[in-house]
Design a protein around this motif. Structure first.
Motif, mmCIF file in Angstrom:
data_model
loop_
_atom_site.group_PDB
_atom_site.id
_atom_site.type_symbol
_atom_site.label_atom_id
_atom_site.label_comp_id
_atom_site.label_asym_id
_atom_site.label_seq_id
_atom_site.Cartn_x
_atom_site.Cartn_y
_atom_site.Cartn_z
ATOM 1 N N ARG A 29 0.012 1.622 -7.998
ATOM 2 C CA ARG A 29 -0.485 0.249 -8.146
ATOM 3 C C ARG A 29 -0.520 -0.471 -6.800
ATOM 4 N NH1 ARG A 29 1.991 0.104 -13.215
ATOM 5 N NH2 ARG A 29 3.951 -0.690 -12.386
ATOM 6 N N ARG A 30 0.427 -0.050 -5.893
ATOM 7 C CA ARG A 30 0.445 -0.636 -4.539
ATOM 8 C C ARG A 30 0.037 0.460 -3.559
ATOM 9 N NH1 ARG A 30 4.808 -2.764 -7.320
ATOM 10 N NH2 ARG A 30 6.090 -0.975 -6.789
ATOM 11 N N LYS A 31 -1.164 0.985 -3.792
ATOM 12 C CA LYS A 31 -1.674 2.168 -3.089
ATOM 13 C C LYS A 31 -1.614 2.035 -1.568
ATOM 14 C CE LYS A 31 -4.902 3.865 -5.901
ATOM 15 N NZ LYS A 31 -6.235 3.833 -6.443
ATOM 16 N N VAL A 32 -2.227 0.990 -1.018
ATOM 17 C CA VAL A 32 -2.377 0.852 0.434
ATOM 18 C C VAL A 32 -1.016 0.825 1.123
ATOM 19 C CG1 VAL A 32 -3.324 -0.599 2.280
ATOM 20 C CG2 VAL A 32 -4.580 -0.309 0.153
ATOM 21 N N LYS A 33 -0.128 0.009 0.575
ATOM 22 C CA LYS A 33 1.198 -0.145 1.176
ATOM 23 C C LYS A 33 1.960 1.188 1.164
ATOM 24 C CE LYS A 33 5.206 -3.173 0.958
ATOM 25 N NZ LYS A 33 5.945 -4.121 0.148
ATOM 26 N N ASN A 34 1.925 1.868 0.012
ATOM 27 C CA ASN A 34 2.715 3.100 -0.103
ATOM 28 C C ASN A 34 2.105 4.287 0.637
ATOM 29 O OD1 ASN A 34 4.974 2.205 -1.632
ATOM 30 N ND2 ASN A 34 3.591 1.940 -3.359
ATOM 31 N N ILE A 35 0.760 4.349 0.649
ATOM 32 C CA ILE A 35 0.134 5.439 1.420
ATOM 33 C C ILE A 35 0.382 5.220 2.916
ATOM 34 C CG2 ILE A 35 -2.100 6.479 2.075
ATOM 35 C CD1 ILE A 35 -2.929 6.197 -0.874
ATOM 36 N N GLY A 36 0.325 3.957 3.348
ATOM 37 C CA GLY A 36 0.636 3.622 4.744
ATOM 38 C C GLY A 36 2.037 4.061 5.113
ATOM 39 N N LEU A 37 2.981 3.784 4.203
ATOM 40 C CA LEU A 37 4.376 4.164 4.439
ATOM 41 C C LEU A 37 4.503 5.686 4.511
ATOM 42 C CD1 LEU A 37 7.446 3.396 4.508
ATOM 43 C CD2 LEU A 37 7.430 3.658 2.046
ATOM 44 N N LEU A 38 3.828 6.383 3.606
ATOM 45 C CA LEU A 38 3.890 7.842 3.571
ATOM 46 C C LEU A 38 3.335 8.461 4.851
ATOM 47 C CD1 LEU A 38 4.638 10.189 1.590
ATOM 48 C CD2 LEU A 38 2.238 10.255 0.976
ATOM 49 N N VAL A 39 2.218 7.921 5.331
ATOM 50 C CA VAL A 39 1.595 8.449 6.557
ATOM 51 C C VAL A 39 2.526 8.238 7.751
ATOM 52 C CG1 VAL A 39 -0.339 8.129 8.172
ATOM 53 C CG2 VAL A 39 -0.771 8.229 5.718
ATOM 54 N N LEU A 40 3.083 7.026 7.852
ATOM 55 C CA LEU A 40 3.975 6.699 8.963
ATOM 56 C C LEU A 40 5.234 7.572 8.920
ATOM 57 C CD1 LEU A 40 4.106 4.679 11.315
ATOM 58 C CD2 LEU A 40 5.440 3.191 9.861
ATOM 59 N N TYR A 41 5.778 7.718 7.725
ATOM 60 C CA TYR A 41 6.982 8.526 7.510
ATOM 61 C C TYR A 41 6.714 9.984 7.909
ATOM 62 C CZ TYR A 41 11.423 9.345 4.981
ATOM 63 O OH TYR A 41 12.709 9.638 4.641
ATOM 64 N N THR A 42 5.562 10.523 7.463
ATOM 65 C CA THR A 42 5.187 11.904 7.796
ATOM 66 C C THR A 42 5.058 12.068 9.305
ATOM 67 O OG1 THR A 42 3.981 11.995 5.719
ATOM 68 C CG2 THR A 42 3.502 13.735 7.292
ATOM 69 N N LEU A 43 4.468 11.073 9.949
ATOM 70 C CA LEU A 43 4.268 11.123 11.401
ATOM 71 C C LEU A 43 5.608 11.187 12.145
ATOM 72 C CD1 LEU A 43 1.713 10.960 13.232
ATOM 73 C CD2 LEU A 43 2.316 8.591 13.633
ATOM 74 N N ILE A 44 6.565 10.392 11.682
ATOM 75 C CA ILE A 44 7.888 10.379 12.324
ATOM 76 C C ILE A 44 8.567 11.745 12.156
ATOM 77 C CG2 ILE A 44 10.204 9.332 12.253
ATOM 78 C CD1 ILE A 44 8.072 7.454 13.394
ATOM 79 N N VAL A 45 8.535 12.286 10.934
ATOM 80 C CA VAL A 45 9.142 13.599 10.685
ATOM 81 C C VAL A 45 8.429 14.657 11.535
ATOM 82 C CG1 VAL A 45 9.623 15.384 8.964
ATOM 83 C CG2 VAL A 45 9.854 12.992 8.341
#
Lengths: 414, 102
Positions: free
Chosen positions: A21-37
């Motif tokens: 339901r909060r697609k943009v916010k959560n996909i943004g978080l996932l991308v950033l998180y993946t990048l850090i890992v």
């Protein structure tokens, strides 16, 4: 048990719908998180593998290298030092080395010119101690002249070049390579072979040259050599022999093999933190983002919790939902990041780090690292990334989940 | 299909890909032994001392052979002029006889 699993599955279903339901916010978080890992894992894989590789390759480095220092700088060494060193008790044999650098103005690159050691340097060595796991002690064919590489004999007027030089200059076997000698004359040396591409990590910028050509190119008298290598009778006595050399020849600087290995053990370790410093800004940004996401519940989320509690969800159910929310995001990011990092380091040759490692050098080796990855590295990474995020999401939710549903629904976030 | 099933399938797929990569790494490590052996032999035969990682300056090319006053020319722990100097640590061995600077 089955009912517990089914309950968890319903909670996960609900959590995923809530996240979408909060697609943009959560996909943004996932991308950033993946990048850090991805960045942290790449750093870990790269530094660990290169250290292991250096330790394995450099085991065969000279036991002791003796340099002459004049006014704090490395200077040419008189050949008579060789006799002084050979007379020291504990020294099995010593040999001179001739090597130096040549700056190629055409391609703005530095080459390492090396005169291959003569066969006498490795023969007639009698050790009093046999060391187990001595690297490749049997692998060097002593009957083969060392001036010969891959069956090609190195003679005056010829050179054998590293694969990096061949690539940079776009030359191959049979071509000529011009060198500007110390007196301004041009020396044309014929390339008789190239060192293998597999060995680029140690030989990319190497040029093997004969002693005669080396002295002619740099104008070095026969009385001088660049430095000397020493083989000691008992390898455990290397520091003692080094101390004796220093005492006998105060201008000398002995470098033992352990120091060479330690240099590469410490590489990327300390100011290798340099990379960490650069990326810590990104990590910090992520921490702030994650903390804000995890702790600062939006009015919508509060209302959602209120409604859930009003329709009969218990506090523990809400906490479980938030646990799954953290776990879904962090596990997906962790595995994606690690997989991407593995491909980046071991299949693609670390293109993200290349500009930093390359620095200002024109000649950079093309090498593929041996994948030295262990469970310990992955566990460390897991605890550094997944655990903090999952915990950070639960704590604030516990506070929100314990409040009265009526006040949670009325709360507008103002 | 339920969303939870989709999530678990994707998680299992990622785990399998990672396991396959690690397995490939373990097999590749054995096949790369030959390449490692070749490099080690070249080091031993030619009496090399360093990895050819940074060719931008003589003291970054041969880190273990560099003068004690380089690669940290301004101060033993100062940031280096050349970018690759940022990845290395000054050799503290043999620095014992130097004056305390801090």
């Amino acid at each position: 048990m089955n009912s517990w699993i089914e309950k968890q599955r319903y909670i996960i279903d609900f959590t995923l719908s809530s996240l979408l339901r909060r697609k943009v916010k959560n996909i943004g978080l996932l991308v950033l998180y993946t990048l850090i890992v991805f960045i942290l894992a790449s750093m870990m894989f790269f530094t660990h593998s290169i250290k292991r590789e250096a330790a394995l390759i450099l085991k065969g480095a000279p036991e002791v290298v003796v340099q002459k220092i004049v006014a704090g700088r490395h200077d040419l060494m008189p050949i008579e030092y060789l006799d002084t060193i050979k007379k020291i008790r504990g020294v099995a044999t010593a040999a001179p080395r001739l090597w130096g650098y040549y700056y190629d103005n055409l391609v703005k690159a530095n080459y390492t010119l090396l005169v291959p050691p003569t066969q006498t340097t490795t023969t007639n060595i009698s050790r009093t101690t046999v060391v187990e796991n001595e690297p490749n002690s049997q692998s060097v064919d002593l009957t083969k002249p060392l001036y010969e590489v891959n069956g090609t004999k190195l003679e005056s007027g010829t050179i054998i070049i590293g694969n990096g030089v061949a690539r940079l200059r776009q030359i191959a076997k049979g071509d000529y390579m011009p060198f500007l000698s110390f007196d301004g004359n041009v020396m044309n040396l014929k390339v008789v072979d190239t060192l293998s591409a597999q060995s680029e990590l140690v030989s990319s910028d190497l040029l093997l040259i004969t002693e005669e050509d080396f002295r002619k190119l740099f104008g070095i008298d026969k009385q001088f050599v660049t430095d000397m290598t020493v083989v000691v009778n008992n390898p455990s006595e290397m520091p003692t022999v080094a101390a004796k050399i220093k005492k006998r020849l105060p201008q000398a600087r002995p470098i033992i093999r352990d120091e060479i290995l330690r240099t590469y053990e410490s590489i990327f370790n300390w100011r290798g933190g340099m990379m960490i410093v650069i990326f810590s800004a990104a990590v910090l940004a992520f921490v702030i983002f994650a903390w804000d996401k995890a702790s600062g519940l939006s009015a919508g989320e509060r209302r959602e919790i209120g409604i859930l509690k009003a329709v009969g969800w218990e506090t523990s159910d809400v906490i479980q939902m938030k646990f799954w929310e953290g776990a879904i995001i962090s596990l997906t990011a962790f595995f994606s990041g690690v997989i991407l990092a593995y491909i980046h380091v071991f299949f693609m040759g670390s293109p993200v780090f290349e500009p930093a490692l390359k620095g200002w050098s024109a000649l950079y080796p093309n090498f593929s690292l041996t994948p030295f990855v262990n469970i310990e590295q992955l566990t460390t990474l897991f605890f550094l990334t997944v655990l903090p995020y999952t915990v950070a999401t639960i704590v604030p939710i516990w506070r929100a989940a314990t409040i009265d549903p009526d006040s949670a629904m009325r709360f507008t976030g103002d | 299909m339920r969303k939870s099933s989709l999530f678990f399938y994707s998680l299992i797929t990622e785990l399998m890909v990672l396991s396959l990569l690690l397995l490939y790494g373990a097999i590749d490590k054995n096949t790369q032994q030959e390449s490692l052996q070749e490099k080690a032999m070249l080091v031993e035969t030619l009496q090399l001392t360093d990895l050819c990682l940074f060719t931008e300056a003589r003291y970054t090319r041969h880190l273990s052979q560099a003068d004690l006053n380089t690669a940290f020319q301004d101060h033993p722990v100062s940031l280096e002029h050349f970018p690759s100097g940022s990845f290395t640590q000054p050799s503290f061995t043999g620095m014992g006889s130097h004056e305390q600077l801090d």
